[in-house]
Design a protein around this motif. Structure first.
Motif, PDB file in Angstrom:
ATOM      1  N   ARG A   1      35.959 -23.634  10.096  1.00  0.00           N
ATOM      2  CA  ARG A   1      35.578 -24.061   8.742  1.00  0.00           C
ATOM      3  C   ARG A   1      35.861 -25.554   8.662  1.00  0.00           C
ATOM      4  N   GLU A   2      34.877 -26.263   8.217  1.00  0.00           N
ATOM      5  CA  GLU A   2      35.081 -27.713   8.098  1.00  0.00           C
ATOM      6  C   GLU A   2      34.226 -28.253   6.947  1.00  0.00           C
ATOM      7  N   GLY A   3      34.619 -29.363   6.447  1.00  0.00           N
ATOM      8  CA  GLY A   3      33.897 -29.957   5.318  1.00  0.00           C
ATOM      9  C   GLY A   3      32.453 -30.228   5.671  1.00  0.00           C
ATOM     10  N   ARG A   4      31.525 -30.047   4.717  1.00  0.00           N
ATOM     11  CA  ARG A   4      30.105 -30.321   4.946  1.00  0.00           C
ATOM     12  C   ARG A   4      29.434 -30.500   3.594  1.00  0.00           C
ATOM     13  N   GLU A   5      28.134 -30.753   3.589  1.00  0.00           N
ATOM     14  CA  GLU A   5      27.387 -30.886   2.332  1.00  0.00           C
ATOM     15  C   GLU A   5      26.905 -29.514   1.879  1.00  0.00           C
ATOM     16  N   LEU A   6      27.071 -29.241   0.590  1.00  0.00           N
ATOM     17  CA  LEU A   6      26.613 -27.974  -0.008  1.00  0.00           C
ATOM     18  C   LEU A   6      25.578 -28.327  -1.067  1.00  0.00           C
ATOM     19  N   TYR A   7      24.609 -27.424  -1.261  1.00  0.00           N
ATOM     20  CA  TYR A   7      23.535 -27.698  -2.225  1.00  0.00           C
ATOM     21  C   TYR A   7      23.466 -26.570  -3.251  1.00  0.00           C
ATOM     22  N   LEU A   8      23.566 -26.923  -4.508  1.00  0.00           N
ATOM     23  CA  LEU A   8      23.396 -25.925  -5.576  1.00  0.00           C
ATOM     24  C   LEU A   8      21.971 -26.059  -6.131  1.00  0.00           C
ATOM     25  N   THR A   9      21.196 -24.989  -6.096  1.00  0.00           N
ATOM     26  CA  THR A   9      19.807 -25.066  -6.602  1.00  0.00           C
ATOM     27  C   THR A   9      19.773 -25.002  -8.136  1.00  0.00           C
ATOM     28  N   ILE A  10      20.872 -24.514  -8.740  1.00  0.00           N
ATOM     29  CA  ILE A  10      21.008 -24.528 -10.209  1.00  0.00           C
ATOM     30  C   ILE A  10      22.372 -25.171 -10.483  1.00  0.00           C
ATOM     31  N   PRO A  11      22.504 -26.069 -11.439  1.00  0.00           N
ATOM     32  CA  PRO A  11      23.823 -26.671 -11.707  1.00  0.00           C
ATOM     33  C   PRO A  11      24.746 -25.657 -12.387  1.00  0.00           C
ATOM     34  N   SER A  12      25.145 -24.646 -11.612  1.00  0.00           N
ATOM     35  CA  SER A  12      25.996 -23.583 -12.154  1.00  0.00           C
ATOM     36  C   SER A  12      27.419 -24.083 -12.365  1.00  0.00           C
ATOM     37  N   VAL A  13      27.946 -23.902 -13.575  1.00  0.00           N
ATOM     38  CA  VAL A  13      29.319 -24.335 -13.880  1.00  0.00           C
ATOM     39  C   VAL A  13      30.303 -23.571 -13.000  1.00  0.00           C
ATOM     40  N   GLY A  14      30.202 -22.264 -13.016  1.00  0.00           N
ATOM     41  CA  GLY A  14      31.167 -21.441 -12.271  1.00  0.00           C
ATOM     42  C   GLY A  14      31.089 -21.660 -10.781  1.00  0.00           C
ATOM     43  N   ALA A  15      29.865 -21.784 -10.258  1.00  0.00           N
ATOM     44  CA  ALA A  15      29.727 -21.980  -8.806  1.00  0.00           C
ATOM     45  C   ALA A  15      30.303 -23.346  -8.416  1.00  0.00           C
ATOM     46  N   THR A  16      30.041 -24.370  -9.233  1.00  0.00           N
ATOM     47  CA  THR A  16      30.612 -25.698  -8.957  1.00  0.00           C
ATOM     48  C   THR A  16      32.138 -25.624  -8.901  1.00  0.00           C
ATOM     49  N   GLU A  17      32.730 -24.955  -9.860  1.00  0.00           N
ATOM     50  CA  GLU A  17      34.200 -24.848  -9.921  1.00  0.00           C
ATOM     51  C   GLU A  17      34.739 -24.046  -8.743  1.00  0.00           C
ATOM     52  N   ASN A  18      34.066 -22.926  -8.417  1.00  0.00           N
ATOM     53  CA  ASN A  18      34.531 -22.078  -7.315  1.00  0.00           C
ATOM     54  C   ASN A  18      34.516 -22.855  -5.996  1.00  0.00           C
ATOM     55  N   LEU A  19      33.442 -23.620  -5.771  1.00  0.00           N
ATOM     56  CA  LEU A  19      33.322 -24.367  -4.514  1.00  0.00           C
ATOM     57  C   LEU A  19      34.312 -25.523  -4.476  1.00  0.00           C
ATOM     58  N   MET A  20      34.597 -26.129  -5.631  1.00  0.00           N
ATOM     59  CA  MET A  20      35.610 -27.209  -5.660  1.00  0.00           C
ATOM     60  C   MET A  20      36.957 -26.660  -5.214  1.00  0.00           C
ATOM     61  N   LEU A  21      37.316 -25.477  -5.741  1.00  0.00           N
ATOM     62  CA  LEU A  21      38.632 -24.909  -5.418  1.00  0.00           C
ATOM     63  C   LEU A  21      38.683 -24.497  -3.949  1.00  0.00           C
ATOM     64  N   ALA A  22      37.637 -23.838  -3.477  1.00  0.00           N
ATOM     65  CA  ALA A  22      37.635 -23.406  -2.068  1.00  0.00           C
ATOM     66  C   ALA A  22      37.728 -24.614  -1.141  1.00  0.00           C
ATOM     67  N   ALA A  23      37.033 -25.697  -1.518  1.00  0.00           N
ATOM     68  CA  ALA A  23      36.991 -26.900  -0.659  1.00  0.00           C
ATOM     69  C   ALA A  23      38.366 -27.542  -0.509  1.00  0.00           C
ATOM     70  N   CYS A  24      39.251 -27.270  -1.454  1.00  0.00           N
ATOM     71  CA  CYS A  24      40.626 -27.825  -1.338  1.00  0.00           C
ATOM     72  C   CYS A  24      41.341 -27.229  -0.141  1.00  0.00           C
ATOM     73  N   GLY A  25      40.817 -26.088   0.355  1.00  0.00           N
ATOM     74  CA  GLY A  25      41.448 -25.443   1.520  1.00  0.00           C
ATOM     75  C   GLY A  25      40.656 -25.622   2.795  1.00  0.00           C
ATOM     76  N   VAL A  26      39.674 -26.527   2.774  1.00  0.00           N
ATOM     77  CA  VAL A  26      38.835 -26.745   3.962  1.00  0.00           C
ATOM     78  C   VAL A  26      39.107 -28.153   4.498  1.00  0.00           C
ATOM     79  N   PRO A  27      39.563 -28.254   5.742  1.00  0.00           N
ATOM     80  CA  PRO A  27      39.866 -29.584   6.292  1.00  0.00           C
ATOM     81  C   PRO A  27      38.615 -30.457   6.330  1.00  0.00           C
ATOM     82  N   GLY A  28      38.767 -31.748   6.001  1.00  0.00           N
ATOM     83  CA  GLY A  28      37.610 -32.639   6.016  1.00  0.00           C
ATOM     84  C   GLY A  28      36.999 -32.791   4.629  1.00  0.00           C
ATOM     85  N   GLU A  29      35.809 -33.383   4.615  1.00  0.00           N
ATOM     86  CA  GLU A  29      35.171 -33.749   3.353  1.00  0.00           C
ATOM     87  C   GLU A  29      34.025 -32.787   3.029  1.00  0.00           C
TER      88      GLU A  29
END
Ligand code: EPZ
Length: 421
Positions: A152-180
């Motif tokens: 698991r490593e940092g990468r670019e993610l694409y949201l096809t809808i600006p979902s509030v919950g999905a944005t928040e969920n991915l922000m939190l998960a990304a805090c546990g993923v090494p890299g950007e």
């Protein structure tokens, strides 16, 4: 069962400090799991959705304590990654725990949150983003079992809808993923900026919230406990402003940023209210009968918030002139219309459109709240209507409004909770 009994037709006048934001407190409380030490969350509203979140945190092994509007979450002895179905069922936005548990423990077990009164509430964007980050997610029999795969490593993610919950969920998960990790097409709501500010206070490295491009540098291992104050609730503020606009009067709200509900303030001004704003301050003066304002389209922030659609509709229904609402965010968000019709409202719906023809005044009736904001809309209508209105099914309203009847009573409204006849 109890209901609200409202004697309408009285102006609302006075000053109030708006409650802490429900849709900010919920993700921030879940994000406390990322800290290895206790976090103190101030201005945390007393709501049933917050209680449900605190129950989940306790179930996971956190020590939770509330003193007034301050909640302390101690995740030091976090011992479980599993959220029981019954607790998931209490609140669909608990799906936010998936990202937080993955970041802290590397695994999560929960059930599909399912739909709600607003229609289907898919989480495909959450799952697609987490899998793209390297999560293995097994969907079996309505449950979700997640864990990080080896890579698991940092990468670019694409949201096809600006979902509030999905944005928040991915922000939190990304805090546990090494890299950007960069989230493109992110939601821009103020609650997401509040979550970023909380994560920064925890020691996380997050930038870009409030724009459609959010970057998280994860796996830094620098997280610690903190004290944080939740922002004011812009939808609760919109509710009190629409109530005063429809009933008439003069109110002053503090503890909320005017720019967070600029679209709503614009509509109220167009409808005939006099609005003044300052830092953390909104005041509104209204003669009562609001004017129709043409077209209101709900849209992601900074557009008109879907959560204020029912509330503004209720305020305009007893005014003059016509307003066409277009609900673009959820498929079943006109359930309050039938109830407003019982109060004399003239509203025609067709698919995502609702045409409101002001009647010059609504009359009291016995109505039933269908969902959180639909229920608040019925209270707004009852406060402006002539006569007595009973609003049943208060459990919906309790999810999002703290001290609702006390606050309205303090402004001069005649509303009390009584046992249902
Ligand atoms: C948040 O819900 C809010 N809830 C909602 O407030 C608010 O109405 C909504 O954002 C929109 O602003 C909380 O923050 C707890 P979305 P959320 O994901 O995150 C579709 C209230 O009254 N979608 O931004 O669930 C979805 O179906 C509540 O306080 C997918 O298709 O909303 C909807 O049409 C109600 N796939 C649109 O995106 C997904 O994976 C926006 O939903 C996720 C969402």
């Amino acid at each position: 069962m109890s209901c609200y009994e409202i004697e309408g037709g009285r102006p609302l006048t006075g000053r109030l400090t708006v409650q802490g934001a429900k849709n900010s407190a919920l993700p921030i409380l879940a994000a406390c799991l990322l800290a290895p030490e206790p976090c103190e969350i101030c201005n945390c509203p007393r709501l049933s959705d917050v209680s449900a979140t605190l129950k989940i945190l306790s179930q996971l092994g956190c020590r939770v304590k509330r003193e007034g509007d301050r909640v302390t979450v101690d995740p030091t002895n976090l011992s479980s990654c599993r959220i029981p179905e019954q607790l998931m069922g209490e609140m669909r936005s608990s799906v936010i725990f998936m990202g937080a548990l993955l970041a802290r423990l590397g695994r999560a077990e929960l059930s599909f949150p399912g739909g709600c009164e607003l229609g289907p509430r898919p989480i495909d964007l959450h799952l697609r983003g987490l899998r793209a980050m390297g999560a293995e997610i097994l969907e079996e029999g309505g449950s979700l079992r997640c864990r990080w795969a080896d890579q698991r490593e940092g990468r670019e993610l694409y949201l096809t809808i600006p979902s509030v919950g999905a944005t928040e969920n991915l922000m939190l998960a990304a805090c546990g993923v090494p890299g950007e990790t960069t989230i493109l097409g992110a939601a821009r709501e103020p609650e997401i900026v509040d979550l970023q500010n909380f994560l920064l206070t925890l020691g996380a490295e997050v930038t870009g919230a409030g724009t459609d491009r959010i970057t998280v540098r994860g796996g830094t291992g620098k997280m610690h406990g903190c004290t944080y104050t939740v922002m004011g609730d812009r939808i609760a503020a919109a509710t009190y402003l629409c109530a005063a606009g429809a009933a008439g009067g003069e109110v002053e709200l503090t503890g909320v940023e005017p720019e967070h509900l600029a679209a709503v303030l614009g509509c109220l001004e167009e409808a005939g209210c006099r609005i003044r704003t300052g830092r953390g301050l909104i005041s509104l003066k209204s003669g009562g009968e609001l004017q129709g304002i043409g077209l209101v389209r709900t849209a992601p922030y900074p557009g008109f918030p879907t959560d204020a659609q029912a509330i503004l509709m209720a305020a305009l229904a007893g005014g003059r002139g016509t307003t066409l609402f277009e609900e673009n965010m959820f498929s079943s968000r006109f359930r309050h219309v039938d109830e407003l019709r019982r109060m004399g409202a003239q509203i025609e719906t067709a698919g995502r459109a609702a045409l409101v023809m002001g009647t010059g005044g609504l009359h009291g009736a016995a109505v039933t709240s269908t969902d959180l904001r639909g229920g608040a809309a019925l209270v707004v209508a009852g406060l402006a209507a002539q006569g007595t209105t009973q609003v049943r099914n208060l459990r919906h309203i309790r999810r999002g409004y703290e001290k609702f009847e006390e606050t309205l009573t303090a402004l001069g409204g005649k509303i009390r909770e009584v046992s249902e006849p």
